[in-house]
Design a protein around this motif. Structure first.
Motif, mmCIF file in Angstrom:
data_model
loop_
_atom_site.group_PDB
_atom_site.id
_atom_site.type_symbol
_atom_site.label_atom_id
_atom_site.label_comp_id
_atom_site.label_asym_id
_atom_site.label_seq_id
_atom_site.Cartn_x
_atom_site.Cartn_y
_atom_site.Cartn_z
ATOM 1 N N HIS A 25 49.268 17.254 52.451
ATOM 2 C CA HIS A 25 47.963 16.840 52.618
ATOM 3 C C HIS A 25 47.563 15.774 53.534
ATOM 4 N N GLY A 26 48.547 15.202 54.188
ATOM 5 C CA GLY A 26 48.135 14.142 55.036
ATOM 6 C C GLY A 26 48.747 12.630 54.542
ATOM 7 N N HIS A 27 49.199 12.599 53.563
ATOM 8 C CA HIS A 27 49.295 11.310 52.714
ATOM 9 C C HIS A 27 50.682 10.626 53.297
ATOM 10 N N ASP A 28 50.698 9.287 53.354
ATOM 11 C CA ASP A 28 51.969 8.368 53.493
ATOM 12 C C ASP A 28 52.614 8.419 51.900
ATOM 13 N N VAL A 29 53.868 8.761 51.884
ATOM 14 C CA VAL A 29 54.634 8.724 50.666
ATOM 15 C C VAL A 29 55.814 7.575 50.506
ATOM 16 N N LEU A 30 55.966 7.112 49.228
ATOM 17 C CA LEU A 30 56.832 6.192 49.068
ATOM 18 C C LEU A 30 57.658 6.834 47.825
ATOM 19 N N PRO A 31 58.836 7.488 47.618
ATOM 20 C CA PRO A 31 59.266 7.894 46.521
ATOM 21 C C PRO A 31 60.131 7.075 46.118
ATOM 22 N N LEU A 32 60.160 6.923 44.432
ATOM 23 C CA LEU A 32 60.967 6.010 43.979
ATOM 24 C C LEU A 32 61.353 6.817 42.662
ATOM 25 N N ARG A 33 62.717 6.543 42.441
ATOM 26 C CA ARG A 33 63.609 7.383 41.187
ATOM 27 C C ARG A 33 63.507 6.397 39.854
ATOM 28 N N ASP A 34 63.529 4.853 40.383
ATOM 29 C CA ASP A 34 63.770 4.038 39.369
ATOM 30 C C ASP A 34 62.675 3.050 38.907
ATOM 31 N N GLY A 35 62.215 3.063 37.815
ATOM 32 C CA GLY A 35 60.940 2.322 37.409
ATOM 33 C C GLY A 35 61.323 0.740 37.588
ATOM 34 N N ARG A 36 62.347 0.240 37.767
ATOM 35 C CA ARG A 36 62.706 -1.209 37.813
ATOM 36 C C ARG A 36 62.304 -1.671 39.239
ATOM 37 N N ASP A 37 62.173 -0.634 40.344
ATOM 38 C CA ASP A 37 61.734 -1.124 41.425
ATOM 39 C C ASP A 37 60.508 -1.189 42.055
ATOM 40 N N VAL A 38 59.578 -0.567 41.127
ATOM 41 C CA VAL A 38 58.359 -0.289 41.282
ATOM 42 C C VAL A 38 57.484 -1.584 41.623
ATOM 43 N N LEU A 39 57.446 -2.528 40.968
ATOM 44 C CA LEU A 39 56.558 -3.680 41.018
ATOM 45 C C LEU A 39 56.765 -4.312 42.679
ATOM 46 N N ALA A 40 57.975 -4.691 42.762
ATOM 47 C CA ALA A 40 58.535 -5.091 44.064
ATOM 48 C C ALA A 40 58.078 -4.143 45.259
ATOM 49 N N GLN A 41 58.432 -2.754 45.250
ATOM 50 C CA GLN A 41 57.953 -1.858 46.227
ATOM 51 C C GLN A 41 56.513 -1.647 46.235
ATOM 52 N N ALA A 42 55.808 -1.831 45.008
ATOM 53 C CA ALA A 42 54.270 -1.668 45.214
ATOM 54 C C ALA A 42 53.669 -2.760 45.945
ATOM 55 N N ARG A 43 54.254 -3.894 45.745
ATOM 56 C CA ARG A 43 53.610 -5.084 46.513
ATOM 57 C C ARG A 43 53.856 -5.006 47.736
ATOM 58 N N ASP A 44 55.062 -4.365 48.258
ATOM 59 C CA ASP A 44 55.255 -4.302 49.832
ATOM 60 C C ASP A 44 54.521 -3.291 50.278
ATOM 61 N N PHE A 45 54.516 -2.101 49.688
ATOM 62 C CA PHE A 45 53.602 -1.148 50.255
ATOM 63 C C PHE A 45 52.115 -0.969 50.057
ATOM 64 N N LEU A 46 51.833 -1.561 49.169
ATOM 65 C CA LEU A 46 50.305 -1.719 48.925
ATOM 66 C C LEU A 46 49.721 -0.210 48.831
ATOM 67 N N PRO A 47 49.970 0.668 47.912
ATOM 68 C CA PRO A 47 49.707 2.019 47.792
ATOM 69 C C PRO A 47 48.134 1.930 47.470
ATOM 70 N N ASP A 48 47.469 3.232 47.896
ATOM 71 C CA ASP A 48 45.999 3.693 47.334
ATOM 72 C C ASP A 48 46.171 4.272 45.987
#
Length: 120
Positions: A25-48
């Motif tokens: 459906h045309g979205h850019d996706v960042l897959p994560l398997r481990d919740g410990r990485d979410v905050l740091a990755q979310a701050r870098d990725f800035l998801p919608d």
């Protein structure tokens, strides 16, 4: 314009399904398997949008929702909770933590995409 979606799911098949649907459906996706990485990755990725399983190893999806909503940079990002273990009162508790949508597994592909579109 493509929206950025962070997907947190420890089950490989579900992660692949969610990411494939979102990419189709045309979205850019960042897959994560481990919740410990979410905050740091979310701050870098800035998801919608953030899509998270509730029952994850190490950090629960419930705790992730609380952490994301406590972060000033991520506070306004909508969150869709996805879970296979829907018990009585779970939806209210998860929405109370800050989830904007709640979807039970196994997912309906149409309902999943409808929910994503409603949040973006």
């Amino acid at each position: 314009m493509a929206k950025r979606v962070l997907v947190v799911e420890d089950n490989e098949l579900n992660l692949k399904l969610f990411c494939d649907l979102l990419r189709a459906h045309g979205h850019d996706v960042l897959p994560l398997r481990d919740g410990r990485d979410v905050l740091a990755q979310a701050r870098d990725f800035l998801p919608d949008l953030v899509i998270t399983d509730i029952y994850l190893p190490h950090v629960s999806g419930y705790d992730l929702i609380l952490s994301l909503k406590a972060d000033d940079r991520l506070l306004s990002v909508p969150i869709m909770a996805v879970t296979a273990y829907a018990g009585k009162g779970d939806e209210e508790r998860i929405r109370g933590a800050g989830a904007d949508a709640y979807v039970s597994k196994p997912i309906s592909v149409l309902r999943f995409i409808e929910q994503v579109n409603a949040l973006l």
